[in-house]
Write an enzyme that holds these catalytic residues in place. Structure first.
Site, PDB file in Angstrom:
ATOM      1  N   CYS A  86     -36.845  10.112  12.213  1.00  0.00           N
ATOM      2  CA  CYS A  86     -35.410   9.751  13.027  1.00  0.00           C
ATOM      3  C   CYS A  86     -35.043  10.911  13.409  1.00  0.00           C
ATOM      4  O   CYS A  86     -34.904  11.039  14.384  1.00  0.00           O
ATOM      5  CB  CYS A  86     -34.184   9.357  11.855  1.00  0.00           C
ATOM      6  SG  CYS A  86     -32.685   8.444  12.152  1.00  0.00           S
ATOM      7  N   HIS A 176     -37.597   4.996   8.804  1.00  0.00           N
ATOM      8  CA  HIS A 176     -37.499   5.972   7.888  1.00  0.00           C
ATOM      9  C   HIS A 176     -39.002   5.286   6.169  1.00  0.00           C
ATOM     10  O   HIS A 176     -38.812   4.766   6.525  1.00  0.00           O
ATOM     11  CB  HIS A 176     -36.456   6.086   6.749  1.00  0.00           C
ATOM     12  CG  HIS A 176     -34.678   6.924   7.696  1.00  0.00           C
ATOM     13  ND1 HIS A 176     -35.367   8.018   7.160  1.00  0.00           N
ATOM     14  CD2 HIS A 176     -34.128   6.761   7.890  1.00  0.00           C
ATOM     15  CE1 HIS A 176     -34.472   8.442   7.857  1.00  0.00           C
ATOM     16  NE2 HIS A 176     -33.261   7.600   7.870  1.00  0.00           N
ATOM     17  N   GLU A 178     -40.138   6.586   4.242  1.00  0.00           N
ATOM     18  CA  GLU A 178     -39.777   7.155   2.514  1.00  0.00           C
ATOM     19  C   GLU A 178     -39.261   6.560   2.281  1.00  0.00           C
ATOM     20  O   GLU A 178     -39.638   6.924   0.744  1.00  0.00           O
ATOM     21  CB  GLU A 178     -39.597   8.877   2.718  1.00  0.00           C
ATOM     22  CG  GLU A 178     -38.107   8.982   3.140  1.00  0.00           C
ATOM     23  CD  GLU A 178     -37.987   9.117   4.575  1.00  0.00           C
ATOM     24  OE1 GLU A 178     -36.465   9.215   5.020  1.00  0.00           O
ATOM     25  OE2 GLU A 178     -38.240   8.403   5.897  1.00  0.00           O
ATOM     26  N   GLY A 232     -34.766  17.169 -24.733  1.00  0.00           N
ATOM     27  CA  GLY A 232     -35.045  16.681 -23.725  1.00  0.00           C
ATOM     28  C   GLY A 232     -36.829  17.019 -22.960  1.00  0.00           C
ATOM     29  O   GLY A 232     -37.243  17.835 -23.573  1.00  0.00           O
TER      30      GLY A 232
END
Length: 520
Positions: A86, A176, A178, A232
């Site tokens: 881009c 894009h 990705e 976590g």
């Protein structure tokens, strides 16, 4: 982030795109290490990393503006393969003798490429004459390509949608690759990394683990480390990695603030003490935390109270140990990537965990952050490598402030107990239905609203429980999970029958945006 050269790596220059991290994820999925650097420090990053290829990100900037971001000449002079995405395509053209103009037709969303010429990048993927979906998001457009380039593919609004100078191994696209909306995008990036740059995909978690252990030992030496264990995934994996490196030099502290899920603190203590033989101190601070939170309704005030009390409690426990030289943290790569500012220099955004923010400075400790080069999904892979059970690694995300922000309005012990039970039943029903892994995050919320109900022959006036479940890739956007009504009816019936204090259950069908995943 690594401070040394990394063989067989890719450098990603960030021009400010909102999806630059997705480029890094796609590269790493191919088994190749990469790093993101802001354009302002790209020369230094290039010299330090010594990569074998460079990828240029998109940008909200215009290549036509004076002072707009540019690729350092040293990168063009290096002879390395370059892939511009881009804005990356536009600045390549602007810098190498092509032309960029403001677009009369802005192109956002789905578009279709027509493949006009073959190239090495398309091997095993696209052929001349075929048509493929891609995702566009641009205003400016290339109107003339630099000498040596040729057009490989076009779209209805982008006559130079895919261009290349194969002699110099320069490839540039207006779309894009990705994002998931470009179905073949990940394979394009893989072809660039493997076929064009010639990088072997041998970067693995086992290799990362060995390197991290070596680095921790070199950093810590014979000194002591303390680690705040939240239960976590991030802090747990960091603690195990540090423990593997320095053994008994590590002490973990679990501050139980009374805001965890049902049986969570006890389960974490049992797992780490019994299975991993970690030196773990379990601090019961429930009265301290809940006592100060009672009656507090503002979400930000709740967070500040929890953060302050955590630091105070952690400091007290650390002093009892005689202090330490290092603090272990589960900082991840997205937390340390520099964000790009066009009004000045890069601003480093550290998303400090509410528990440990400010601790290193206050306690005069150095940080040990063995996960700071990894994304969340990579941390889960590393956790599996370290032997953590799938049931632990695959747990849904849980907010730092815990159940306090799932109790909108004032927090009380009674409300926390009610919520904990409702949440446990809801998650139990999800697991029984085989839906847990299909849902990115699910939880119950106890609303500060009471409604009239009838149970048996009596009138009730009790709380409303909201159920939330979303699907997502990274939490940035999310859609509510589409349960069948039979499941919702079953979960609601169990909660109302088994949890005293709830007489009504509702389901949240808000996506993100416009809503957020959590209620506070």
């Amino acid at each position: 982030m690594t401070q040394t050269a990394h063989p067989d790596s890719v450098l990603i220059i960030d021009f400010g795109s909102q999806v630059t991290q997705l480029i890094a994820r796609r590269v790493r999925e191919t088994g190749v290490y990469c790093e993101i650097v802001p354009f302002q420090s790209s020369e230094e990053g290039f010299a330090r990393l010594k990569p074998k290829a460079v990828i240029l990100s998109g940008s909200p900037a215009s290549a036509l503006d004076e002072g707009s971001p540019r690729v350092p000449q040293v990168i063009f002079d290096s002879g390395l393969p370059i892939f511009g995405i881009c804005y990356g395509q536009q600045t390549i053209c602007a810098q190498l003798g092509g032309k960029v103009e403001a677009g009369h037709h802005r192109e956002f969303g789905r578009a279709f490429l027509e493949i006009e010429q073959d190239c090495k990048l398309f091997e095993g993927l696209w052929s001349v004459g075929s048509r493929h979906q891609v995702w566009m998001s641009h205003g400016d457009r290339v109107t003339a390509i630099p000498p040596g380039f040729r057009v490989l593919a076009t779209s209805s609004n982008a006559p130079f949608a895919f261009i290349a100078d194969e002699a110099r191994k320069y490839y540039a696209v207006q779309f894009h690759p990705e994002v998931v909306h470009t179905p073949d995008g990940a394979k394009l990036i893989q072809n660039f990394v493997h076929n064009i740059a010639g990088i072997t995909g041998d970067w693995s978690m086992s290799a990362y683990r060995a390197k991290a252990v070596e680095q921790i030992r070199a950093q810590v030496g014979d000194k002591r480390v303390i680690c705040a264990l939240s239960g976590g995934v991030d802090s747990s994996v960091a603690a195990l990695l540090i423990h593997e490196a320095v053994g008994d030099q590590l002490t973990c502290i679990l501050v139980d603030h009374g805001l965890m899920r049902k049986n969570e603190a006890a389960d974490v203590v049992a797992m780490f003490k019994e299975h991993y033989n970690l030196h773990l101190i379990h601090v019961d601070a429930i009265d301290r935390f809940v006592g100060e939170l009672e009656g507090v309704s503002d979400p930000e005030t709740k967070r500040k109270i929890i953060g302050r009390l955590f630091i105070e409690t952690f400091e007290e426990e650390a002093k009892k140990l005689g202090g330490a030289d290092f603090l272990g943290q589960g900082t991840l790569y997205p937390d340390v990537i520099e964000s790009v500012s066009f009004s000045g220099g890069p601003s480093v955004t550290i998303k400090s965990h509410h528990n440990v923010g400010g601790l290193p400075d206050r306690m005069n400790m150095k940080l040990v952050e063995p996960l700071r080069e990894l994304f969340k999904d990579e941390v889960r892979v590393l956790g599996k490598e370290l032997g953590l059970p799938d049931s632990f690694i695959g747990r849904h995300p849980f907010p730092g402030p815990g159940l306090a922000i799932r109790c909108p309005g004032g927090v009380t012990r009674e409300k926390l107990d009610i919520l904990r039970e409702a949440d446990a039943i809801y998650l139990d029903e999800i697991r029984k239905a085989g839906l847990y892994d299909a849902i990115w995050q699910a939880f119950a919320v106890l609303l500060p609203v009471q409604t009239v109900g009838v149970m048996g022959d009596g009138r009730t006036y009790e709380f409303v429980c909201a159920l939330r479940a979303v699907t997502s890739v990274d939490g940035m956007t999310a859609d509510f999970y589409h349960y069948d009504m039979e499941f919702l009816g079953r979960a609601a019936t169990r909660i109302i029958n088994e949890v005293r204090g709830i007489n009504r259950v509702v389901y949240d069908v808000t996506s993100k945006p416009p809503g957020t995943i959590e209620w506070e």
